[in-house]
Design a protein around this motif. Structure first.
Motif, PDB file in Angstrom:
ATOM      1  N   UNK A   1     -38.004  24.135  33.186  1.00  0.00           N
ATOM      2  CA  UNK A   1     -36.628  24.131  33.689  1.00  0.00           C
ATOM      3  C   UNK A   1     -35.923  22.964  33.018  1.00  0.00           C
ATOM      4  N   UNK A   2     -35.116  23.252  32.030  1.00  0.00           N
ATOM      5  CA  UNK A   2     -34.400  22.201  31.303  1.00  0.00           C
ATOM      6  C   UNK A   2     -33.009  22.013  31.925  1.00  0.00           C
ATOM      7  N   UNK A   3     -32.517  20.797  31.833  1.00  0.00           N
ATOM      8  CA  UNK A   3     -31.216  20.514  32.437  1.00  0.00           C
ATOM      9  C   UNK A   3     -31.284  20.622  33.946  1.00  0.00           C
ATOM     10  N   UNK A   4     -32.339  20.031  34.540  1.00  0.00           N
ATOM     11  CA  UNK A   4     -32.554  20.147  35.988  1.00  0.00           C
ATOM     12  C   UNK A   4     -31.326  19.708  36.784  1.00  0.00           C
ATOM     13  N   UNK A   5     -30.730  18.578  36.416  1.00  0.00           N
ATOM     14  CA  UNK A   5     -29.596  18.057  37.193  1.00  0.00           C
ATOM     15  C   UNK A   5     -28.435  19.038  37.212  1.00  0.00           C
ATOM     16  N   UNK A   6     -28.304  19.835  36.144  1.00  0.00           N
ATOM     17  CA  UNK A   6     -27.206  20.802  36.089  1.00  0.00           C
ATOM     18  C   UNK A   6     -27.481  22.017  36.960  1.00  0.00           C
ATOM     19  N   UNK A   7     -28.740  22.242  37.342  1.00  0.00           N
ATOM     20  CA  UNK A   7     -29.045  23.399  38.197  1.00  0.00           C
ATOM     21  C   UNK A   7     -28.646  23.139  39.639  1.00  0.00           C
ATOM     22  N   UNK A   8     -28.597  21.877  40.031  1.00  0.00           N
ATOM     23  CA  UNK A   8     -28.230  21.562  41.407  1.00  0.00           C
ATOM     24  C   UNK A   8     -26.753  21.854  41.632  1.00  0.00           C
ATOM     25  N   UNK A   9     -26.464  22.458  42.790  1.00  0.00           N
ATOM     26  CA  UNK A   9     -25.087  22.752  43.121  1.00  0.00           C
ATOM     27  C   UNK A   9     -24.659  24.178  42.813  1.00  0.00           C
ATOM     28  N   UNK A  10     -25.603  25.032  42.369  1.00  0.00           N
ATOM     29  CA  UNK A  10     -25.206  26.413  42.082  1.00  0.00           C
ATOM     30  C   UNK A  10     -25.015  27.199  43.375  1.00  0.00           C
ATOM     31  N   UNK A  11     -25.550  26.657  44.492  1.00  0.00           N
ATOM     32  CA  UNK A  11     -25.346  27.311  45.775  1.00  0.00           C
ATOM     33  C   UNK A  11     -26.633  27.745  46.438  1.00  0.00           C
ATOM     34  N   UNK A  12     -26.668  27.643  47.754  1.00  0.00           N
ATOM     35  CA  UNK A  12     -27.832  28.076  48.524  1.00  0.00           C
ATOM     36  C   UNK A  12     -28.040  29.579  48.330  1.00  0.00           C
ATOM     37  N   UNK A  13     -29.278  29.970  48.087  1.00  0.00           N
ATOM     38  CA  UNK A  13     -29.592  31.385  47.898  1.00  0.00           C
ATOM     39  C   UNK A  13     -29.382  31.892  46.487  1.00  0.00           C
ATOM     40  N   UNK A  14     -28.860  31.030  45.600  1.00  0.00           N
ATOM     41  CA  UNK A  14     -28.662  31.417  44.200  1.00  0.00           C
ATOM     42  C   UNK A  14     -29.888  30.998  43.398  1.00  0.00           C
ATOM     43  N   UNK A  15     -30.298  31.848  42.453  1.00  0.00           N
ATOM     44  CA  UNK A  15     -31.533  31.590  41.725  1.00  0.00           C
ATOM     45  C   UNK A  15     -31.327  31.663  40.220  1.00  0.00           C
ATOM     46  N   UNK A  16     -32.268  31.051  39.510  1.00  0.00           N
ATOM     47  CA  UNK A  16     -32.334  31.105  38.051  1.00  0.00           C
ATOM     48  C   UNK A  16     -33.657  31.771  37.694  1.00  0.00           C
ATOM     49  N   UNK A  17     -33.629  32.665  36.734  1.00  0.00           N
ATOM     50  CA  UNK A  17     -34.794  33.483  36.418  1.00  0.00           C
ATOM     51  C   UNK A  17     -35.549  32.963  35.197  1.00  0.00           C
ATOM     52  N   UNK A  18     -36.876  33.101  35.253  1.00  0.00           N
ATOM     53  CA  UNK A  18     -37.697  32.812  34.084  1.00  0.00           C
ATOM     54  C   UNK A  18     -37.747  34.047  33.184  1.00  0.00           C
ATOM     55  N   UNK A  19     -38.389  33.899  32.019  1.00  0.00           N
ATOM     56  CA  UNK A  19     -38.652  35.070  31.199  1.00  0.00           C
ATOM     57  C   UNK A  19     -39.684  35.943  31.899  1.00  0.00           C
ATOM     58  N   UNK A  20     -39.757  37.196  31.466  1.00  0.00           N
ATOM     59  CA  UNK A  20     -40.717  38.123  32.048  1.00  0.00           C
ATOM     60  C   UNK A  20     -42.129  37.831  31.556  1.00  0.00           C
ATOM     61  N   UNK A  21     -43.105  38.191  32.362  1.00  0.00           N
ATOM     62  CA  UNK A  21     -44.508  38.139  31.951  1.00  0.00           C
ATOM     63  C   UNK A  21     -45.232  39.292  32.622  1.00  0.00           C
ATOM     64  N   UNK A  22     -46.450  39.572  32.173  1.00  0.00           N
ATOM     65  CA  UNK A  22     -47.170  40.755  32.621  1.00  0.00           C
ATOM     66  C   UNK A  22     -48.522  40.382  33.201  1.00  0.00           C
ATOM     67  N   UNK A  23     -48.845  40.957  34.347  1.00  0.00           N
ATOM     68  CA  UNK A  23     -50.159  40.817  34.975  1.00  0.00           C
ATOM     69  C   UNK A  23     -50.592  42.194  35.460  1.00  0.00           C
TER      70      UNK A  23
END
Length: 331
Positions: free
Chosen positions: A27-49
């Motif tokens: 998660x790069x730019x952690x400080x910039x992720x704060x404040x996007x809002x409760x319940x809002x998410x950021x997604x990783x790339x896909x992976x397979x299991x």
């Protein structure tokens, strides 16, 4: 805006009973992720299991308002399973810059990823203050490394070298079965406690298994009279409240904090009592959970009292959180 960047090296391992895969991302730019809002998410790339496409959701401002003091991680299937439900455990780990694990939590049971629900996670993964603190040491150059491991426990993959389908053994459900049995009331209670005029019944072996204090008090250290053998009609307990003792028993039987009691009495009122009771009865994991919740209440008005509470009960992590608040620059 911050981002989740997947790292190379995602892998998958298979056994006769399960298939697991690990996905690491930053998660790069952690400080910039704060404040996007409760319940809002950021997604990783896909992976397979096990042939299923998955991704991780990161909630920097909390999954909901009740857990807004914590970051949350959820793992989700790209598509809701159409045929066979997927039963899987998952683990989230915070990594230090050198790759070592600083903090980790695992799902307490396999979860069903099916047509009804294709997203499971940990709402209160780690308190934001802890994540940003020097104690864990995971925030480096405004970035955080995260590793997610998913273990599919009902895999139907075939073993290599043979055409027959592997027999899958289900995950152990011993703990869940034991809890279900004891709270059902089938086994009679064999010990009573009196706390502030309120009587509580319990199973001596159960409370002793979860608490070193009860183990020593009920069964001793190999010599002398023990409470269980003495056959006391009701064992008096002092130094705690009936509500706090009820909370300890709830944790002993459910391995979780008494959320209904906390909601009814108020978190600000009950959490210090539960923290003190957990320390008194030597229930370490419960004490750590209460300390994490108490950190949410640290402010200019409460920091002194919470500091005194942490010092009285030898909780270094809570003391450090208070010291960090006291050391903040003042306007």
């Amino acid at each position: 805006m911050g981002s989740c960047l997947s790292a190379a090296g995602d892998g998958e391992q298979a056994s006769a009973s399960s298939v697991s895969g690990t996905h690491q991302f930053t998660i790069r730019g952690y400080s910039a992720t704060k404040g996007i809002g409760v319940g809002k998410s950021i997604l990783s790339w896909y992976f397979t299991v096990d042939g299923r496409t998955l991704f991780v959701r990161y909630y920097p401002d909390g999954y909901n308002f009740q857990s807004s003091g914590f970051i949350a991680f959820y793992v989700q299937t790209l598509y809701k399973p159409v045929c066979r439900p997927v039963r899987a455990r998952f683990t989230f780990e915070l990594l230090r810059p050198d790759g070592s694990v600083a903090y980790a939590l695992r799902s307490d049971r396999p979860c069903n990823f099916d047509t009804h629900c294709n997203s499971w996670g940990i709402r209160a993964f780690v308190a934001r203050n802890d994540l940003e603190g020097a104690y864990l040491g995971v925030l480096h150059q405004d970035a955080i490394k995260v590793r997610c491991t998913v273990e599919v426990v009902n895999s139907q993959r075939k073993r290599r070298g043979g055409g027959r389908q592997a027999t899958v053994a289900s995950a152990s459900d011993y703990a869940a079965n034991a809890i279900r049995f004891f709270i059902s009331g089938t086994a009679p209670f064999d010990v009573k406690f009196s706390v502030g005029g309120v009587t509580f019944e319990a199973h001596a072996l159960v409370v002793a298994a979860q608490s070193e204090w009860f183990a020593a008090a009920l069964y001793g250290h190999g010599g002398g009279e023990r409470w269980v053998e003495a056959g006391l009609p009701c064992i008096p307990i002092s130094g705690t409240t009936p509500e706090a003792f009820q909370g300890v028993l709830h944790y002993v039987y459910h391995d979780a904090l008494p959320e209904e009691l906390i909601k009814a009495k108020g978190e600000a009122v009950m959490m210090p009592q539960l923290f003190e009771a957990a320390d008194m009865f030597l229930v370490g994991r419960m004490k750590a959970m209460c300390a994490s919740r108490l950190r949410q209440f640290i402010n200019d008005d409460t920091v002194r009292s919470i500091m005194e509470l942490a010092q009285a009960h030898s909780c270094e992590e809570l003391q450090q959180a208070c010291q960090k608040h006291l050391g903040r620059p003042r306007p």
